[in-house]
Design an enzyme around this catalytic site. Structure first.
Site, short mmCIF file in Angstrom:
data_model
loop_
_atom_site.label_atom_id
_atom_site.label_comp_id
_atom_site.label_asym_id
_atom_site.label_seq_id
_atom_site.Cartn_x
_atom_site.Cartn_y
_atom_site.Cartn_z
N ILE A 1 5.88 3.97 1.18
CA ILE A 1 5.62 2.64 0.68
C ILE A 1 5.52 1.69 1.86
O ILE A 1 6.39 1.67 2.73
CB ILE A 1 6.75 2.18 -0.27
CG1 ILE A 1 6.81 3.07 -1.51
CG2 ILE A 1 6.58 0.70 -0.65
CD1 ILE A 1 5.57 3.04 -2.35
N GLU A 2 4.46 0.89 1.88
CA GLU A 2 4.25 -0.10 2.94
C GLU A 2 4.05 -1.47 2.28
O GLU A 2 2.97 -1.76 1.76
CB GLU A 2 3.02 0.25 3.78
CG GLU A 2 3.13 1.53 4.57
CD GLU A 2 3.71 1.32 5.97
OE1 GLU A 2 4.08 0.16 6.28
OE2 GLU A 2 3.76 2.30 6.72
N THR A 3 5.09 -2.29 2.27
CA THR A 3 4.87 -3.66 1.80
C THR A 3 4.01 -4.40 2.82
O THR A 3 3.88 -3.97 3.98
CB THR A 3 6.20 -4.40 1.60
OG1 THR A 3 6.86 -4.54 2.86
CG2 THR A 3 7.10 -3.65 0.63
N THR B 1 0.86 -1.17 0.00
CA THR B 1 0.00 0.00 0.00
C THR B 1 0.90 1.23 0.00
O THR B 1 2.07 1.16 0.36
CB THR B 1 -0.95 0.02 1.20
OG1 THR B 1 -0.18 -0.03 2.42
CG2 THR B 1 -1.89 -1.17 1.17
#
Length: 596
Positions: free
Chosen positions: A295-297, A219
């Protein structure tokens, strides 16, 4: 032929087919070598990067930009074509500067391992020869280096690998992604120096999320347009949703805007904005008039998937920047000009949820809610074998709330060194008065302060305070710091100095002493004072009697009853309790000052 040229020629020959496979093997990263079961130590990471930079000195440079509290060097890698490895060279070549950082939360470390792969494929293997045709990359492989080395298997219970992970806090137990404005940590001071040296056009910050289970690889989050200069808001809208993420999905991934669920037990209740502010990375970029991307993996995806997803999303970001570098440079210039034009305007510093939601599609998994005899709440479990689309409400959009005025200048008397120290840390330009000067200023008078009950990041924050503005004539001593409001740093200064701003030095507790009266009255003396005041002012007598009737706690407290009178007397008001030491000047007052 020089030794460096000979080494580069040998490396090039070694990489020619059919020996290309052996070349790739020579530059396999430590994480790749382990099958992404592990991530390398900081020392091994730095050694690998120095070896890579030595193989491509015209494209890579490794520098130290600070020292951690435990004495470790903080390194940054500069990557560019044509030897554009300094800020001056980058600006002369009209190349946007992208600051990519990993490991601000060291347990969330895929940005480091993806970055090693990206640099290798740009600099030596030839897989990404055009990654930096028209941009310069400033890459921090591990921001919180002490937290990275405080590693173990039990720090992120929510996360699927690697085998051991770094700790969220640095060695002084500070969360660096809450420290951007207050700048307590040595790492933050070093980072601010790096920022001020390079003045990047885009900040990309790599994390791993917690929360619900869903199919998305990652996300992403960008600051709400209301928080941004108009040119940056327009660039981000066109870049992220319009190009970067669609390209990323064409690479075989699935992405979504950041998912902050209103109720973690029931994803169908919708999402909201998680409330970023200047203490966070992208929030800080916003008040520096720059674009930012979080950025959020996804925590539950295998580590290999998260690293490759990060690799691809950064590739996509750089492809967009490379395609139109002038657009990003123009957005930065216009943002600085916008910030410098705000004198006389109110600028929002807090934001509220837009009360009108929009409906969005969430690609999710089926889930169950089971009453729990353990917690007494609902136990939520997802079934990743059953995908399901949900139409849910989104309250992610924000609206401006409290605003603060941008004056012609702020004045900080020289004794307030804690404030001036932060100005220096952030690189905010200022001048000083050459002699004492009598001027009319606007000052915030602060009453009824309320502090948080529990510490947060080493501070008891000022949660609430009443703010009234008064105009008064004061004498500014020689050496008073003057911060002009017509510069590119105006929005940064506003968020640091204004009482309304939620991450101001006042709110973080650095000015708490102004709420502490130093002189007091003995009860027997105030008893006599109260009787004189009651006899002289019938309205005061009525107010006192009304408070006795309406406030039982007040009525039962001899100390509070006497304070009622003392705090309305000149013996108290002369102490200027609650007077904000940060003053605002209009243009006439500013022009009258004798400045160095």
């Amino acid at each position: 032929m020089t030794a460096t040229l000979s080494a580069r020629l040998l490396l090039a020959l070694a990489c020619v087919w059919p020996l290309a496979a052996r070349c790739s093997e020579a530059w396999i990263t430590p994480a790749e070598a382990s099958g992404f079961r592990t991530t390398p130590s900081y020392g091994d990471t730095v050694d690998w990067l120095r070896r890579l930079a030595a193989a491509a000195p015209d494209r890579l440079r490794v520098e130290t930009f600070g020292t951690s509290p435990e004495g470790r060097p903080m390194i940054v890698v500069i990557a560019a074509r044509d030897g554009d490895l300094t800020p001056a060279r980058a600006r002369a070549a009209a190349k946007p500067i992208v600051l990519l950082q990993a490991g601000i939360h060291p347990g969330e470390i895929e940005g480091k391992d993806a970055g090693l792969m990206l640099l290798r494929d740009f600099a030596v293997t030839g897989r990404l020869p055009h990654l930096l045709d028209h941009a310069v990359l400033v890459f921090i492989p591990v921001y919180s280096v002490d937290g990275h080395e405080n590693t173990g298997p039990y720090f992120r219970i929510n996360q699927n690998g690697p085998q051991t992970m770094g700790f969220r806090g640095q060695s002084q137990y500070l969360n660096l992604n809450r420290d951007y404005v207050k700048a307590d940590a040595p790492e933050t001071r070093a980072w601010l120096g790096l920022w001020n040296t390079w003045r990047p056009d885009l900040l990309v910050d790599i994390h791993t999320t917690n929360g619900a289970d869903y199919p998305y690889d990652l996300t992403w989050y960008a600051e709400d347009p209301h928080k941004l200069p108009p040119s940056i808001a327009a660039w981000q809208k066109a870049a992220y949703a319009g190009d970067v993420m669609p390209r990323y999905e064409r690479m075989g991934h699935l992405a979504s805007p950041y998912l902050e669920f209103r109720d973690g037990r029931d994803i169908t209740k919708g999402i909201e904005n998680f409330g970023s502010g200047p203490r966070f990375s992208t929030g800080y970029a916003a008040i520096r008039n720059r674009a930012g991307l979080l950025i959020e993996t996804h925590m539950l995806k295998p580590y290999a998937v998260r690293v490759h997803g990060t690799y691809d999303v950064v590739r996509s970001v750089m492809a967009h920047v490379n395609a139109d570098p002038a657009a990003l440079l123009r957005a930065s210039r216009e943002a600085d000009a916008w910030a410098a034009s705000r004198v006389g305007n109110d600028v929002p510093v807090t934001f509220r949820q837009d009360p009108t939601p929009v409906t969005v599609t969430l690609k999710g998994y089926a889930f169950t809610q089971t009453p729990s005899e353990i917690s007494g709440d609902l136990w939520v479990r997802y079934d990743p074998t059953v995908t399901k689309d949900y139409r849910i409400p989104s309250w992610a959009n924000l609206l401006p709330d409290a605003s603060a005025p941008v004056p012609a200048a702020w004045a900080i008397p020289p004794q307030w060194t804690v404030v001036i120290d932060r100005l220096d840390a952030h690189g905010i330009r200022y001048t000083r008065t050459a002699a004492a000067a009598r001027v009319t200023v606007a000052r915030d008078v602060l009453t009824h302060p309320k502090w948080a009950e529990k510490p947060f990041e080493g501070h008891h924050m000022l949660k609430d305070v009443d703010i009234a503005t008064a105009r008064e004539e004061v004498t500014l001593p020689a050496g008073t710091v003057i911060v002009r409001g017509d510069t590119a740093e105006a929005i940064l200064a506003l968020n640091l100095l204004d009482a309304h701003a939620p991450d101001s030095l006042l709110r973080w507790g650095y000015l708490d002493a102004i709420f502490e009266p130093k002189e007091y009255g003995e009860p027997r003396v105030v008893e006599a004072l109260a009787r004189k005041m009651l006899a002289a002012d019938p309205s005061l007598k009525a107010a006192f009697e009304a408070k006795l009737k309406s406030d039982a706690t007040f009525a039962a407290s001899p100390r509070a009853r006497l304070a009622f009178f003392f705090e309305r007397s000149p013996w108290y008001t002369a102490q200027k309790v609650g007077d904000d030491p940060v003053l605002r000047l209009d243009a006439r007052a500013l022009d009258s000052l004798p400045l160095h």
